[in-house]
Design an enzyme around this catalytic site. Structure first.
Site, PDB file in Angstrom:
ATOM      1  CD  GLU A 196      -6.287   5.724   7.579  1.00 51.58           C
ATOM      2  OE1 GLU A 196      -5.289   5.886   6.877  1.00 51.58           O
ATOM      3  OE2 GLU A 196      -7.319   5.140   7.196  1.00 51.58           O
ATOM      4  CB  CYS A 226     -10.111   2.074   4.429  1.00 56.43           C
ATOM      5  SG  CYS A 226     -11.224   0.996   3.545  1.00 56.43           S
TER       6      CYS A 226
HETATM    7  P1  TAP Z   1       0.368   1.609   1.887  1.00 51.74           P
HETATM    8  O1  TAP Z   1       1.675   1.738   2.548  1.00 51.74           O
HETATM    9  O2  TAP Z   1      -0.167   2.731   1.139  1.00 51.74           O
HETATM   10  O3  TAP Z   1       0.514   0.291   0.985  1.00 51.74           O
HETATM   11  C1  TAP Z   1      -0.519  -0.179   0.158  1.00 51.74           C
HETATM   12  C2  TAP Z   1       0.076  -0.930  -0.997  1.00 51.74           C
HETATM   13  O4  TAP Z   1       0.851  -0.024  -1.784  1.00 51.74           O
HETATM   14  C3  TAP Z   1       1.024  -2.071  -0.630  1.00 51.74           C
HETATM   15  O5  TAP Z   1       0.933  -3.088  -1.587  1.00 51.74           O
HETATM   16  C4  TAP Z   1       2.380  -1.390  -0.695  1.00 51.74           C
HETATM   17  O6  TAP Z   1       3.445  -2.295  -0.901  1.00 51.74           O
HETATM   18  C5  TAP Z   1       2.182  -0.502  -1.897  1.00 51.74           C
HETATM   19  N1  TAP Z   1       3.069   0.662  -1.964  1.00 51.74           N
HETATM   20  C6  TAP Z   1       3.739   1.253  -0.934  1.00 51.74           C
HETATM   21  N2  TAP Z   1       4.469   2.299  -1.414  1.00 51.74           N
HETATM   22  C7  TAP Z   1       4.241   2.355  -2.755  1.00 51.74           C
HETATM   23  C8  TAP Z   1       4.702   3.214  -3.797  1.00 51.74           C
HETATM   24  N3  TAP Z   1       5.538   4.232  -3.554  1.00 51.74           N
HETATM   25  N4  TAP Z   1       4.259   2.990  -5.048  1.00 51.74           N
HETATM   26  C9  TAP Z   1       3.401   1.987  -5.325  1.00 51.74           C
HETATM   27  N5  TAP Z   1       2.952   1.133  -4.375  1.00 51.74           N
HETATM   28  C10 TAP Z   1       3.352   1.321  -3.099  1.00 51.74           C
HETATM   29  O7  TAP Z   1      -0.788   1.258   2.878  1.00 51.74           O
HETATM   30  P2  TAP Z   1      -0.898   0.063   3.878  1.00 51.74           P
HETATM   31  O8  TAP Z   1      -0.014   0.360   5.027  1.00 51.74           O
HETATM   32  O9  TAP Z   1      -0.683  -1.234   3.161  1.00 51.74           O
HETATM   33  O10 TAP Z   1      -2.460   0.124   4.271  1.00 51.74           O
HETATM   34  C11 TAP Z   1      -2.921   1.023   5.199  1.00 51.74           C
HETATM   35  C12 TAP Z   1      -3.556   2.226   4.536  1.00 51.74           C
HETATM   36  O11 TAP Z   1      -4.401   1.828   3.460  1.00 51.74           O
HETATM   37  C13 TAP Z   1      -4.432   3.007   5.441  1.00 51.74           C
HETATM   38  O12 TAP Z   1      -4.169   4.368   5.268  1.00 51.74           O
HETATM   39  C14 TAP Z   1      -5.846   2.696   5.000  1.00 51.74           C
HETATM   40  O13 TAP Z   1      -6.824   3.628   5.233  1.00 51.74           O
HETATM   41  C15 TAP Z   1      -5.677   2.464   3.569  1.00 51.74           C
HETATM   42  N6  TAP Z   1      -6.710   1.554   3.073  1.00 51.74           N
HETATM   43  C16 TAP Z   1      -7.713   2.090   2.358  1.00 51.74           C
HETATM   44  C17 TAP Z   1      -8.726   1.304   1.901  1.00 51.74           C
HETATM   45  C18 TAP Z   1      -9.831   1.913   1.090  1.00 51.74           C
HETATM   46  S1  TAP Z   1     -10.892   0.955   0.396  1.00 51.74           S
HETATM   47  N7  TAP Z   1      -9.946   3.191   0.926  1.00 51.74           N
HETATM   48  C19 TAP Z   1      -8.717  -0.070   2.152  1.00 51.74           C
HETATM   49  C20 TAP Z   1      -7.663  -0.587   2.888  1.00 51.74           C
HETATM   50  C21 TAP Z   1      -6.644   0.252   3.344  1.00 51.74           C
HETATM   51  P3  TAP Z   1       4.300  -2.818   0.365  1.00 51.74           P
HETATM   52  O14 TAP Z   1       3.377  -3.591   1.207  1.00 51.74           O
HETATM   53  O15 TAP Z   1       5.338  -3.651  -0.259  1.00 51.74           O
HETATM   54  O16 TAP Z   1       4.842  -1.613   1.051  1.00 51.74           O
END
Ligand code: TAP
Length: 498
Positions: free
Chosen positions: A400, A299
């Site tokens: 992003e 991120c």
């Molecule tokens: P998301 O799709 O947002 O998923 C993150 C988590 O949320 C997963 O456990 C996902 O479960 C869950 N989730 C998905 N839809 C949800 C909903 N409607 N309600 C509650 N939970 C839900 O992100 P990702 O693809 O895993 O990660 C990439 C993104 O995360 C990027 O945009 C990145 O920038 C961001 N990120 C930010 C940080 C910080 S510290 N700011 C750190 C790492 C990543 P599932 O896997 O089962 O879909």
């Protein structure tokens, strides 16, 4: 020398497929429906494990267990010294099992082993750090006059649902679980569906060290069902979420009915600013590492590099050298510096952005290699790609991508650099490189982001803090702020007048 198929197989030791349960109320269990989901190795495309596919009924069971442990139950009776000791024990077991956990992290996420080892080591430190805090959560006694005593205490916020992403699975879990437990909360950890295994291992560690039943529950299942149900559940007091800004917005909306406390760590389109007077020998590897480390799935990665016009050609040449030297391969191979993306779906997203960049008229300044080994032909590998001639309005400069795609822009002076850096809805991190400390600090102060590195990159010390401005989030993790996120303030007003 190109690797042979045999070389790669040697770095892929036999791994027997594992079937995990969920860890709820101190016991291992199947999903109520009995459904299971597969976990893939992104380097080779094979299924390496299965986990329960939780649904609403499982959320009810997990929330009930966490509620009971919190509301006058087992965890509420553990005093701060014992909380501290238990967190230290978790830290010790993480260190003891470091190599096995790091290997598992590589297998489910794809990252290079050195990074995974660091993740586990830092996770152990996070538990150690918050073990120290457990005995130092003190309140205040403000001076309100002779007739009464006002005592302000800090109370655990209650049952916390911790929803984590797939890019640093164990580290993100530690970053949430450790302060939640130190504060006295009970929790339900919902890992990303692509990478649930090391979070389930954290459940195993909780069991080994004797955390009371219901204190830490680990529940697998999709975000749209389990995640959303946790957000809406009246028995959950707090959501700590790391993931995309889009899901962060949904969580705020859906959590509003039950007035959920939220900490949201979201996405970024972070800039690195390189002035002509920077020490380029340090700056160039740093800006490259800040986008190619963990294949750009970070991120805080700096996916926009803003370079002072006079040094643009020389910096582009040096970036090209760095990209050509990256070694794509399987994460457990010690020579690998560049692994696969986490999933086929994410590979498609990132490849889509590379196509969009070309269509928008940006130039591909350099693209790196794919692994040559047949054994990795089903892995989710993408070429690291650097675009030059990028204009600020292009999608590759604004959205992003969360992959190894760097957009290079140029600027004439510090004002233009700051304007470009701030021309985004995001505000997570930024980097400034200059030999003139006054200019570097002034620029860093003008950039609207939660963390700005000056002549350094990607540092997020556990003792400091992490979190974003604007669409990059709400609240902070790590450090004291990360603990406060799991506390409520309360006032006891005690009349002393007769
Ligand atoms: P998301 O799709 O947002 O998923 C993150 C988590 O949320 C997963 O456990 C996902 O479960 C869950 N989730 C998905 N839809 C949800 C909903 N409607 N309600 C509650 N939970 C839900 O992100 P990702 O693809 O895993 O990660 C990439 C993104 O995360 C990027 O945009 C990145 O920038 C961001 N990120 C930010 C940080 C910080 S510290 N700011 C750190 C790492 C990543 P599932 O896997 O089962 O879909």
């Amino acid at each position: 020398m190109a690797k042979t198929d045999t070389d790669v197989k040697e770095s892929l030791p036999e791994f027997s497929r594992a079937d995990y349960g969920n860890y709820i109320n101190g016991a291992w269990c199947e999903a109520v429906s009995g459904k299971r989901g597969d976990v893939y190795d992104p380097g080779i495309g094979d299924v390496i494990a299965t986990v329960p596919q939780g649904e609403s009924a499982d959320v009810d069971v997990a929330v009930g267990a966490a509620r009971r442990a919190f509301d006058g139950g087992s965890w509420s009776k553990v005093n701060p010294r014992d909380r501290s000791r238990l967190l230290l024990r978790i830290s010790e077991v993480l260190r003891r099992d470091r190599d096995r956990l790091a290997e598992l992290e590589v297998r489910q996420q794809g990252k290079a082993l050195a990074g995974a080892l660091w993740d586990v080591e830092e996770s152990a430190f996070i538990f150690e750090y918050y073990a120290g805090w457990a005995t130092k959560i003190s309140g205040e006694v403000p001076p309100i006059g002779p007739d009464a005593l006002s005592v302000i205490t800090k109370e655990p916020v209650g049952v916390a649902a911790l929803i984590t992403p797939w890019n640093f699975p164990i580290l993100m879990a530690a970053q949430k679980v450790a302060p939640a437990l130190a504060a006295g909360c009970t929790c339900i950890l919902k890992p990303a569906s692509d990478t649930p295994l090391t979070s389930l291992e954290l459940g195993r560690i909780a069991e080994e060290v004797g955390l009371p039943a219901g204190t830490l529950n680990v529940l697998t299942g999709s975000g749209s069902t389990v995640g959303m149900d946790l957000v809406r559940h009246p028995g959950v007091d707090k959501i700590s979420f790391t993931g995309s800004s889009e899901v962060g917005r949904t969580i705020m909306r859906e959590g509003a009915d039950s007035l959920k406390r939220v900490t949201l760590e979201l996405g970024g389109k972070n800039p690195s600013i390189v002035f002509a007077d920077a020490d380029l020998e340090q700056a160039i590897p740093a800006i490259c590492q800040a986008i190619f480390f963990n294949q750009g799935q970070v991120c805080g990665s700096c996916s926009r590099t803003l370079i002072e016009e006079s040094i643009l050609p020389q910096v582009l040449d040096a970036i090209a050298e760095y990209v050509k030297a990256l070694r794509p391969g399987y994460g457990l191979d010690p020579e690998t510096t560049f692994g696969p993306l986490v999933s086929r779906a994410h590979l498609e997203t990132v490849s889509g952005y590379i196509r969009i960049g070309r269509e928008e008229g940006a130039q591909v300044a350099v693209e790196g290699a794919l692994p040559e080994d047949e054994r990795l032909k089903n892995g989710n590998f993408v070429r690291p790609t650097v675009f030059s001639s990028v204009r600020p309005e292009m999608r590759i400069a604004r959205e992003e991508i969360f992959g190894p795609v760097l957009s290079v822009l140029s600027f004439r002076d510090a004002d233009e650099a700051v304007a470009l850096a701030n021309d985004t809805n995001y505000g997570l991190s930024a980097m400034v490189w200059s030999g003139d400390m006054g200019k570097a600090i002034a620029t860093a102060r003008a950039v609207r982001a939660g963390t700005v590195w000056v002549n350094d990159n990607l540092q997020a010390p556990t003792e400091a803090l992490w979190g974003g401005f604007k669409h990059s989030g709400i609240g902070r993790e790590l450090g004291q702020a990360g603990l406060e996120a799991f506390l409520e303030l309360k006032q006891l007003h005690l009349r002393t007048r007769a």
